[in-house]
Motif scaffolding. Structure first.
Motif, PDB file in Angstrom:
ATOM      1  N   UNK A  58      -3.667  -3.460 -11.380  1.00 52.92           N
ATOM      2  CA  UNK A  58      -3.554  -2.003 -11.516  1.00 52.92           C
ATOM      3  C   UNK A  58      -2.419  -1.462 -10.658  1.00 52.92           C
ATOM      4  N   UNK A  59      -2.254  -2.015  -9.478  1.00 54.84           N
ATOM      5  CA  UNK A  59      -1.182  -1.569  -8.597  1.00 54.84           C
ATOM      6  C   UNK A  59       0.181  -1.918  -9.190  1.00 54.84           C
ATOM      7  N   UNK A  60       0.304  -3.089  -9.772  1.00 54.92           N
ATOM      8  CA  UNK A  60       1.581  -3.516 -10.346  1.00 54.92           C
ATOM      9  C   UNK A  60       1.986  -2.646 -11.536  1.00 54.92           C
ATOM     10  N   UNK A  61       1.017  -2.074 -12.220  1.00 54.84           N
ATOM     11  CA  UNK A  61       1.316  -1.232 -13.388  1.00 54.84           C
ATOM     12  C   UNK A  61       1.646   0.207 -13.005  1.00 54.84           C
ATOM     13  N   UNK A  62       1.371   0.589 -11.741  1.00 54.15           N
ATOM     14  CA  UNK A  62       1.545   1.984 -11.316  1.00 54.15           C
ATOM     15  C   UNK A  62       3.021   2.351 -11.241  1.00 54.15           C
ATOM     16  N   UNK A  63       3.328   3.556 -11.692  1.00 53.42           N
ATOM     17  CA  UNK A  63       4.693   4.079 -11.595  1.00 53.42           C
ATOM     18  C   UNK A  63       4.898   4.699 -10.223  1.00 53.42           C
ATOM     19  N   UNK A  64       6.143   5.017  -9.907  1.00 54.69           N
ATOM     20  CA  UNK A  64       6.444   5.668  -8.629  1.00 54.69           C
ATOM     21  C   UNK A  64       5.712   7.003  -8.531  1.00 54.69           C
ATOM     22  N   UNK A  65       5.663   7.735  -9.635  1.00 55.53           N
ATOM     23  CA  UNK A  65       4.984   9.043  -9.628  1.00 55.53           C
ATOM     24  C   UNK A  65       3.494   8.876  -9.356  1.00 55.53           C
ATOM     25  N   UNK A  66       2.885   7.858  -9.984  1.00 55.08           N
ATOM     26  CA  UNK A  66       1.449   7.621  -9.762  1.00 55.08           C
ATOM     27  C   UNK A  66       1.182   7.216  -8.319  1.00 55.08           C
ATOM     28  N   UNK A  67       2.042   6.399  -7.784  1.00 56.64           N
ATOM     29  CA  UNK A  67       1.865   5.963  -6.396  1.00 56.64           C
ATOM     30  C   UNK A  67       1.936   7.142  -5.435  1.00 56.64           C
ATOM     31  N   UNK A  68       2.797   8.100  -5.734  1.00 63.49           N
ATOM     32  CA  UNK A  68       2.979   9.231  -4.832  1.00 63.49           C
ATOM     33  C   UNK A  68       1.817  10.217  -4.853  1.00 63.49           C
ATOM     34  N   UNK A  69       0.901  10.048  -5.780  1.00 60.81           N
ATOM     35  CA  UNK A  69      -0.304  10.886  -5.772  1.00 60.81           C
ATOM     36  C   UNK A  69      -1.307  10.396  -4.737  1.00 60.81           C
ATOM     37  N   UNK A  70      -1.076   9.191  -4.204  1.00 55.18           N
ATOM     38  CA  UNK A  70      -1.969   8.631  -3.189  1.00 55.18           C
ATOM     39  C   UNK A  70      -1.596   9.217  -1.828  1.00 55.18           C
ATOM     40  N   UNK A  71      -2.574   9.697  -1.069  1.00 58.20           N
ATOM     41  CA  UNK A  71      -2.272  10.247   0.256  1.00 58.20           C
ATOM     42  C   UNK A  71      -1.474   9.262   1.096  1.00 58.20           C
ATOM     43  N   UNK A 111       4.870  -8.881   2.463  1.00 54.78           N
ATOM     44  CA  UNK A 111       6.068  -8.396   3.144  1.00 54.78           C
ATOM     45  C   UNK A 111       6.863  -7.395   2.332  1.00 54.78           C
ATOM     46  N   UNK A 112       6.195  -6.629   1.493  1.00 50.83           N
ATOM     47  CA  UNK A 112       6.888  -5.596   0.708  1.00 50.83           C
ATOM     48  C   UNK A 112       7.484  -4.582   1.672  1.00 50.83           C
ATOM     49  N   UNK A 113       8.730  -4.287   1.487  1.00 51.85           N
ATOM     50  CA  UNK A 113       9.436  -3.398   2.421  1.00 51.85           C
ATOM     51  C   UNK A 113       8.703  -2.062   2.553  1.00 51.85           C
ATOM     52  N   UNK A 114       8.493  -1.642   3.799  1.00 54.76           N
ATOM     53  CA  UNK A 114       7.864  -0.374   4.195  1.00 54.76           C
ATOM     54  C   UNK A 114       6.347  -0.371   4.062  1.00 54.76           C
ATOM     55  N   UNK A 128       8.498   4.847  -0.057  1.00 57.69           N
ATOM     56  CA  UNK A 128       7.521   3.765  -0.103  1.00 57.69           C
ATOM     57  C   UNK A 128       7.157   3.436  -1.542  1.00 57.69           C
ATOM     58  N   UNK A 129       6.951   4.463  -2.349  1.00 60.77           N
ATOM     59  CA  UNK A 129       6.599   4.248  -3.762  1.00 60.77           C
ATOM     60  C   UNK A 129       7.709   3.490  -4.485  1.00 60.77           C
ATOM     61  N   UNK A 130       8.953   3.906  -4.269  1.00 62.00           N
ATOM     62  CA  UNK A 130      10.077   3.233  -4.926  1.00 62.00           C
ATOM     63  C   UNK A 130      10.201   1.786  -4.467  1.00 62.00           C
ATOM     64  N   UNK A 131       9.925   1.531  -3.189  1.00 62.07           N
ATOM     65  CA  UNK A 131       9.993   0.169  -2.663  1.00 62.07           C
ATOM     66  C   UNK A 131       8.952  -0.727  -3.321  1.00 62.07           C
ATOM     67  N   UNK A 132       7.754  -0.197  -3.524  1.00 64.38           N
ATOM     68  CA  UNK A 132       6.680  -0.977  -4.162  1.00 64.38           C
ATOM     69  C   UNK A 132       7.031  -1.284  -5.612  1.00 64.38           C
ATOM     70  N   UNK A 133       7.501  -0.280  -6.344  1.00 70.00           N
ATOM     71  CA  UNK A 133       7.868  -0.475  -7.748  1.00 70.00           C
ATOM     72  C   UNK A 133       8.998  -1.501  -7.863  1.00 70.00           C
TER      73      UNK A 133
END
Length: 711
Positions: free
Chosen positions: A528-541, A507-510, A547-552
């Motif tokens: 690996x996902x938990x270690x990803x930064x917002x910048x790294x997440x945003x490289x994913x299509x 239920x992670x927001x967004x 969304x990246x900030x919500x996950x972090x």
């Protein structure tokens, strides 16, 4: 006394403001009747003072400007709006004008669907363009979104050049589901189905429109005289070509019969599965339409009768707060029961703190309520003039009504949220979501069992599910030994799910289903996902900043870290699981070729220009025939549903889209495949894409097995 010129300017500014909210923002702040009143006043002033009329007055144009972000489309034939009628007297005046001009006449009456006007153009029977009305002269090119609407034919039954106009609308069930999902996520709700449809069609991502269950009723054929002598005849022809038309239209010779028909639908329109806010009455004869002609903004031969929204006055007794699974706190008005649109209503959402404050709604107030789009109960306004002094301003609490934790409101949001992971309401809703089919798919763990498990304190969070025993479960009301055994087995089976199921279940927001699957495939493991930064997440299509900030933010919370650690300790899989394959050796592929032939395939069912040996080479060890291929699923599949089939294709490296084009590589056609199959065959046979593969379900299953997939 206000000078006419000053009032004209004020009215124009007001209308421009409300037009923008209605047409561009899809957030109307006044009713249609209130907007019409502003326009009528402006028309009256300009009629009395013609020297005040200017080219940019809203009386001189139709609709609103095109939204930014879409290509502009100029309509070859203007899309005009209609004059309005509100009473039987208005209708008789309309009839008198018509008969004075042309004599005897027959009218056709059609339900006025509450949606967004669209234009659909076909060349050679194929859809080539969909556009909004815009300002009547220039609209927005929304072809890709229109193509996602299931009842819009991509290919007509005849190879004809034609343009039709219609109403894109959202059926009531789809509207309810959309608003319920938005409310659960703490997002603003759509005011009515019309705004929901407009908002969906103005999304730059066609996948949004595709998931919202839109439909279109066609109500006009442009240059209809090429096909028929009457409007009703042209609409019948359009239906034969494959367009959806509303079946409730009727023709009448007498205006009294028209008025009776209008009144009859005024009483029963609430029973329809779509919203309608009036009736459109047109002269049926196309020759008489031409004689009657047009004014600057509307045809003289048609008028729209507008039903008044059914409203009721009642007394607000209380405001209750509920907490959704994302923590959004939603206030609900509780009032004396009233009858609205055929049902008894005693509750209505108040959306958020700003809504209550802006409308000055107080406990004990006499309020006006109605059903938005005849569906969702809403509080329209309070009636301050009826206050007696006992009414109390409502103070929105800044503590969670369930757990007492401080509520949080982000700057860009209207909703207050509880962010306490131990909140009982949050836990209950989160557990229901965690166990749902699209998440961890724990069969048998529904809302009632979650409530009982929490009540008996057998669980406190999702990790506790994996410690449950049969002995504990049989202590629940109406839980037998067999049901308990099955539930324990279902919980254990959920440990083997692929990572995307867990990510969605958290239920992670967004983070929806598609984002969860994208993240799981991209990062491979939860760690690996938990270690990803917002910048790294945003490289994913498809993963943007929000969304990246919500996950972090989620993975940074101690509560989430503790929960995930316990899920891992319980044995829940935290890795992406690719399709289970036995090894794609050439012999397996050769066997697949035999299976494909036995299923009745032809050369189009395997890569173009290749036989069985070619198929074997294309598969190879460790390769997938679906890699980088764009696939479309159509029709009804029997061995698996289309969602499951799409997941297999994506897991094997393919991409699933909703529409067929010259860039499509594969079309899998189940039973009752329609226009998508027809278009695919046309594209292939015409040479636009000679390599396009068309296969049936048996051939698809055989190919999956050749890939080593264990079905």
């Amino acid at each position: 006394m206000t000078e006419p010129s000053a009032r004209v300017k004020e009215l124009r500014d007001l209308i421009a403001y409300h037009n923008r909210r209605y047409y561009e923002l899809d957030e109307p702040s006044i009713t249609d009747a209130e907007w019409d009143a502003l326009m009528r006043e402006l028309v009256a002033l300009e009629t009395a003072h013609p020297e005040l009329v200017t080219a940019d007055s809203p009386t001189q144009r139709v609709g609103g400007p095109p939204a930014e972000g879409f290509t502009k489309v100029e309509h070859e034939v203007s899309m005009l709006s209609l004059g309005n009628a509100y009473s039987a007297d208005d209708m008789r005046e309309f009839d008198a004008r018509i008969r004075e001009a042309v004599g005897a006449v027959r009218y056709v009456c059609e339900l006025k669907i509450d949606g967004l006007a669209v234009s659909l153009r076909y060349e050679g029977g194929r859809l080539v363009r969909g556009a909004t009305r815009g300002d009547g002269q220039v609209g927005e090119d929304i072809t890709m979104n229109i193509r996602t609407i299931r009842n819009v034919p991509l290919q007509l039954s005849e190879t004809v050049d034609i343009e039709v106009r219609g109403e894109a609308y959202m059926p009531k069930p789809a509207f309810r589901r959309l608003n319920e999902a938005r409310e659960a996520n703490g997002e603003s709700l759509f005011a009515n189905p019309r705004n929901a449809a407009a908002g969906s069609l103005r999304q730059l991502d066609p996948r949004v429109a595709a998931n919202r269950g839109l439909a279109v009723f066609v109500y006009t054929v442009v240059e209809a005289e090429r096909f028929a002598d009457t409007h009703s005849g042209a609409i019948a022809m359009a239906q034969r070509l494959g367009f959806a038309v509303n079946g409730e239209s009727r023709t009448f010779d007498a205006i009294d019969d028209v008025i009776e028909f209008i009144d009859s639908w005024g009483r029963k329109r609430h029973d329809l599965p779509y919203a309608t806010d009036g009736m459109v009455i047109k002269v049926d004869s196309l020759a008489l339409q031409e004689r009657l002609g047009f004014t600057a903004k509307s045809p003289r031969w048609a008028i729209a009768y507008k039903y008044q929204a059914e409203q009721a006055e009642t007394v607000l007794r209380d405001i209750e707060l509920s907490v959704g699974r994302t923590g959004a706190v939603t206030p609900t008005a509780v009032f004396n029961p009233v009858q609205l649109a055929g049902t008894t209503v005693s509750r209505a959402s108040l959306h958020n703190e700003d809504y209550i404050r802006d409308k000055d709604i107080r406990l004990g107030d006499t309020i006006v309520v109605q059903k938005a789009g005849d569906i969702i109960p809403e509080v329209v306004r309070s009636l301050p003039e009826m206050r007696t002094g006992v009414e109390v301003p409502y103070v929105f609490p800044y503590e969670c009504p369930q757990c007492g934790a401080p509520l949080v409101r982000l700057p860009e949001e209207a909703a207050w949220r509880c962010v306490n992971p131990a909140c009982p309401a949050l836990i209950r809703e989160s557990l229901i979501h965690f166990a749902s089919r699209d998440a961890m798919n724990i069969e048998g763990l529904g809302e009632q069992w979650v409530a009982q498990l929490l009540e008996h304190q057998l669980i406190h969070d999702a990790a506790d599910l994996y410690d449950l025993t049969q002995e504990e479960l049989v202590t629940l009301d109406r839980m037998g030994e067999r049901s308990a055994t099955n539930l324990v087995a279902a919980i254990a089976a959920s440990k083997q799910n692929s990572l995307e199921k867990l990510l969605f279940g958290l239920g992670i927001r967004l983070v929806g289903e598609k984002a969860a699957r994208t993240l799981a495939k991209e990062f491979g493991t939860l760690d690996a996902l938990m270690r990803a930064s917002s910048e790294e997440l945003q490289t994913v299509p498809e993963i943007g900043p929000k969304l990246a900030d919500s996950i972090v933010a989620y993975f940074a919370t101690p509560g989430a870290q503790q929960l995930l650690a316990r899920l891992v300790a319980a044995g829940v899989n935290t890795a992406f699981i690719a399709p289970r394959v036995r090894g794609r050796a050439s012999t397996a592929a050769l066997a697949a070729g035999d299976a494909l032939r036995e299923a009745g395939t032809d050369t189009e069912a395997v890569p173009a220009g290749e036989g069985t040996a070619g198929l074997a080479e294309s598969l190879g060890d460790g390769a997938s025939w679906f890699t980088d291929k764009t696939c479309v699923l159509t029709g009804t599949l029997t061995v698996m549903d289309r969602k499951q089939a799409g997941e297999w294709i994506e897991a094997l490296g393919g991409k699933v889209t909703g529409s067929v084009s010259a860039k499509t590589d594969v079309v899998i056609a189940g039973e009752k495949a329609g226009s998508k199959l027809t278009k695919a065959e046309s594209i292939r046979d015409s040479g636009q894409n000679a390599n396009l593969v068309v296969m049936n379900e048996e051939q698809f299953i055989a190919l999956l097995r050749a890939e080593g997939v264990e079905l």
